[in-house]
Design a protein around this motif. Structure first.
Motif, mmCIF file in Angstrom:
data_model
loop_
_atom_site.group_PDB
_atom_site.id
_atom_site.type_symbol
_atom_site.label_atom_id
_atom_site.label_comp_id
_atom_site.label_asym_id
_atom_site.label_seq_id
_atom_site.Cartn_x
_atom_site.Cartn_y
_atom_site.Cartn_z
ATOM 1 N N PRO A 249 0.709 -1.301 -0.022
ATOM 2 C CA PRO A 249 0.025 0.020 -0.042
ATOM 3 C C PRO A 249 0.736 1.469 -0.006
ATOM 4 O O PRO A 249 0.497 2.283 -0.606
ATOM 5 C CB PRO A 249 -0.853 -0.046 1.360
ATOM 6 C CG PRO A 249 -0.889 -1.485 1.509
ATOM 7 C CD PRO A 249 0.416 -1.981 1.020
ATOM 8 N N ARG B 26 2.345 1.557 -3.591
ATOM 9 C CA ARG B 26 1.075 2.304 -4.386
ATOM 10 C C ARG B 26 0.968 3.860 -4.085
ATOM 11 O O ARG B 26 0.566 4.279 -5.025
ATOM 12 C CB ARG B 26 0.018 1.337 -3.979
ATOM 13 C CG ARG B 26 -1.070 1.437 -5.143
ATOM 14 C CD ARG B 26 -2.354 0.456 -5.086
ATOM 15 N NE ARG B 26 -2.768 0.097 -3.483
ATOM 16 C CZ ARG B 26 -2.647 -1.140 -3.127
ATOM 17 N NH1 ARG B 26 -1.921 -2.287 -3.816
ATOM 18 N NH2 ARG B 26 -3.104 -1.263 -2.065
ATOM 19 N N PHE B 27 0.810 3.946 -2.764
ATOM 20 C CA PHE B 27 0.681 5.415 -2.493
ATOM 21 C C PHE B 27 1.322 6.398 -3.076
ATOM 22 O O PHE B 27 1.117 7.180 -3.841
ATOM 23 C CB PHE B 27 0.339 5.629 -1.143
ATOM 24 C CG PHE B 27 0.342 7.062 -0.475
ATOM 25 C CD1 PHE B 27 -0.613 7.706 -0.541
ATOM 26 C CD2 PHE B 27 1.374 7.747 -0.316
ATOM 27 C CE1 PHE B 27 -0.940 8.867 -0.047
ATOM 28 C CE2 PHE B 27 1.666 8.843 0.362
ATOM 29 C CZ PHE B 27 0.451 9.750 0.238
ATOM 30 N N GLU C 3 1.379 6.394 -6.708
ATOM 31 C CA GLU C 3 0.106 7.123 -7.362
ATOM 32 C C GLU C 3 0.448 8.653 -7.209
ATOM 33 O O GLU C 3 0.200 9.580 -8.129
ATOM 34 C CB GLU C 3 -1.150 6.944 -6.550
ATOM 35 C CG GLU C 3 -1.601 5.462 -6.882
ATOM 36 C CD GLU C 3 -2.865 4.779 -6.242
ATOM 37 O OE1 GLU C 3 -3.188 5.877 -5.215
ATOM 38 O OE2 GLU C 3 -3.516 3.990 -6.336
ATOM 39 N N ARG C 4 0.857 9.018 -6.174
ATOM 40 C CA ARG C 4 1.537 10.469 -6.010
ATOM 41 C C ARG C 4 2.422 10.845 -6.792
ATOM 42 O O ARG C 4 2.286 12.051 -7.368
ATOM 43 C CB ARG C 4 2.095 10.532 -4.418
ATOM 44 C CG ARG C 4 2.468 11.922 -4.223
ATOM 45 C CD ARG C 4 2.682 11.892 -2.521
ATOM 46 N NE ARG C 4 3.299 13.338 -2.179
ATOM 47 C CZ ARG C 4 2.847 14.294 -2.030
ATOM 48 N NH1 ARG C 4 1.459 14.587 -2.340
ATOM 49 N NH2 ARG C 4 3.530 15.728 -1.704
#
Length: 172
Positions: free
Chosen positions: A50, A53-54, A57-58
């Motif tokens: 996670p 992924r965070f 995405e950022r």
């Protein structure tokens, strides 16, 4: 299910190693290190994906916003260049209009001067003709008057030379 099993394993090992060091009276550095490594491994296993992924995405969001800003900047530069080109064309057109207006003013001024000159010449000619006409009228009137005087005085007979001299004197 895997998460529950890992949590149980973690809690079990923590409780196992935590009690042993306190009971034996020695240092508990090894059990604490093992507990920390197990905790870090479980935390990595549960939270790594996670977090990755965070941040991914950022990163993608920032890259997308950067691309949008660059596109807007490029568009603004193009609009600025286009506006400058239009301004340059407008200045050139304005200069052409001013030059054309100056030429037209010059032409109109010449035409008006020429017309005024012609009108003055016509007025002078008309005045001269009018003066000549008035002069002729006066000569006729005087001649008529002299002739009437001569014809009224029938008793007075004059010679031709005297008659002509008399007429010339009256006319002059």
């Amino acid at each position: 299910m895997k998460q529950k099993l890992l949590m149980l394993l973690l809690l079990g090992s923590v409780s196992l190693f935590a009690n042993e060091a306190a009971a034996s009276g020695g240092t508990d550095i090894i059990p604490r290190t093992v507990n920390f490594l197990i905790f870090a491994a479980i935390l990595y296993y549960l939270a790594a994906e996670p977090i990755k992924r965070f941040f991914q995405e950022r990163k993608e969001g920032i890259a997308k916003r950067l691309e949008e800003v660059e596109a807007k900047l490029k568009e603004a530069k193009e609009e600025k260049a286009q506006a400058e080109a239009e301004l340059k064309k407008a200045k050139e057109l304005a200069q052409e209009i001013v030059e054309t207006a100056k030429q037209e003013i010059e032409i109109l001024t010449k035409e008006i001067k020429e017309q005024a000159k012609q009108e003055i010449e016509m007025l002078e000619k008309s005045f001269e003709e009018s003066m000549e006409l008035e002069k002729r009228k006066r000569v006729r009137a005087i001649t008529k008057e002299v002739l009437e005087e001569l014809f009224e005085e029938k008793a007075l007979e004059l010679e031709k030379e005297k008659f002509v001299n008399l007429i010339v004197k009256k006319v002059a």
